[in-house]
Design an enzyme around this catalytic site. Structure first.
Site, PDB file in Angstrom:
ATOM      1  N   ALA A   1       0.835  -1.205   0.000  1.00  0.00           N
ATOM      2  CA  ALA A   1       0.000   0.000   0.000  1.00  0.00           C
ATOM      3  C   ALA A   1       0.864   1.247   0.000  1.00  0.00           C
ATOM      4  O   ALA A   1       0.604   2.214  -0.731  1.00  0.00           O
ATOM      5  CB  ALA A   1      -0.938  -0.011   1.207  1.00  0.00           C
ATOM      6  N   TYR A   2       1.904   1.230   0.800  1.00  0.00           N
ATOM      7  CA  TYR A   2       2.851   2.346   0.883  1.00  0.00           C
ATOM      8  C   TYR A   2       3.587   2.517  -0.443  1.00  0.00           C
ATOM      9  O   TYR A   2       3.698   3.625  -0.980  1.00  0.00           O
ATOM     10  CB  TYR A   2       3.836   2.054   2.013  1.00  0.00           C
ATOM     11  CG  TYR A   2       4.861   3.128   2.289  1.00  0.00           C
ATOM     12  CD1 TYR A   2       4.497   4.336   2.866  1.00  0.00           C
ATOM     13  CD2 TYR A   2       6.211   2.908   2.018  1.00  0.00           C
ATOM     14  CE1 TYR A   2       5.450   5.304   3.155  1.00  0.00           C
ATOM     15  CE2 TYR A   2       7.171   3.869   2.302  1.00  0.00           C
ATOM     16  CZ  TYR A   2       6.783   5.061   2.864  1.00  0.00           C
ATOM     17  OH  TYR A   2       7.727   6.022   3.147  1.00  0.00           O
TER      18      TYR A   2
END
Length: 263
Positions: free
Chosen positions: A157-158
């Protein structure tokens, strides 16, 4: 301290701690007016108060949830109201998404990452654009990550959000060059708030990450990242735009082979 920043203002999201706090201090000690936008009211107010006391400059705090478009718009408005202008916008805020294997990462984490890491910057840049182009000295500095560039494990996600942020920055650099607005990216390797949380939760992972750095340490937010952010916001950076600067002790050269323990 010089007077080159007198009369100019900087807005930084996530400025209450970690890398954001270090960059905010770098600007404050050079005489810039600084608006710290931070979701944690206690951290943000404390940071602003400390910097005012230490450097006797104009440092203000506004509580801001960057995932809320109206609050981001109001943040920019607060800078204009307090300082009369916005010269440098630094999108740094991030937090709250744990490490997880890709197959176990919930969709909600990815959406939250894009809200914090991409949409927040998009809204802030749109809101600040009229101010950034007024004086021919507008600067946007977006904080991305080597995690995305190297596709580090267990932070999908990052990684996705930070790489999208780099594309947003480069697009703005191309479109806004005609207004003399320079937009650049820092990929830092430093003791961020996320690193500090990881260090507290898993000292062995944090130690492995630091030892993998060619310089054998994580960078200092003020002394290692701050000066580069100052350069990117300054008149010295008037002809450089759309670039990614790896301020990471050399970690990007061959990539960091880092595989934390994640269930």
């Amino acid at each position: 301290m010089t007077n080159r920043w007198a009369g100019r203002s900087v807005v930084i999201t996530g400025g209450g701690t970690g890398i954001g706090r270090g960059i905010a201090e770098a600007y404050a000690r050079e005489g810039a007016s600084v608006l710290i936008a931070e979701i944690d009211g206690e951290l943000g107010e404390r940071a602003a108060e400390q910097l005012r006391g230490q450097y006797n400059g104009r440092v203000e705090f506004v509580r801001t949830d960057v995932t809320d478009r109206q609050q981001v718009h109001d943040m920019v408005g607060a800078a204009v109201s307090n300082f009369g202008r916005v010269d440098v916008l630094i999108n740094n805020a991030w937090g709250g998404i744990p490490y997880a294997r890709l197959e176990k990462t919930p969709e909600e984490s990815v959406r939250a990452g894009f809200d914090m890491g991409v949409m927040a910057a998009f809204w802030a840049m749109q809101s600040a654009f009229p101010e950034l182009k007024k004086h021919g000295t507008g600067r946007v500095i977006n904080i991305a990550s080597l995690n995305g560039v190297n596709a580090h494990m267990y932070s999908v996600a990052y990684n996705m959000a930070k790489e999208a942020l780099r594309t947003l920055t480069r697009t703005a650099a191309r479109e806004w060059a005609q207004h003399q607005i320079c937009c650049n990216i820092i990929c830092p390797g430093a003791k961020s708030a996320a690193f500090e949380r990881m260090e507290a939760a898993s000292p062995e992972n944090a130690a492995a990450m630091a030892s993998a750095n060619p310089m054998g340490r994580m960078g200092d937010p003020l002394e290692d990242i701050g000066p580069v952010a100052l350069f990117l916001g300054s008149d010295d950076c008037r002809y450089m735009t759309g670039n990614t600067l790896f301020v990471d002790g050399g970690s990007h050269i061959n990539g960091v082979q880092w595989a934390p323990n994640v269930d």
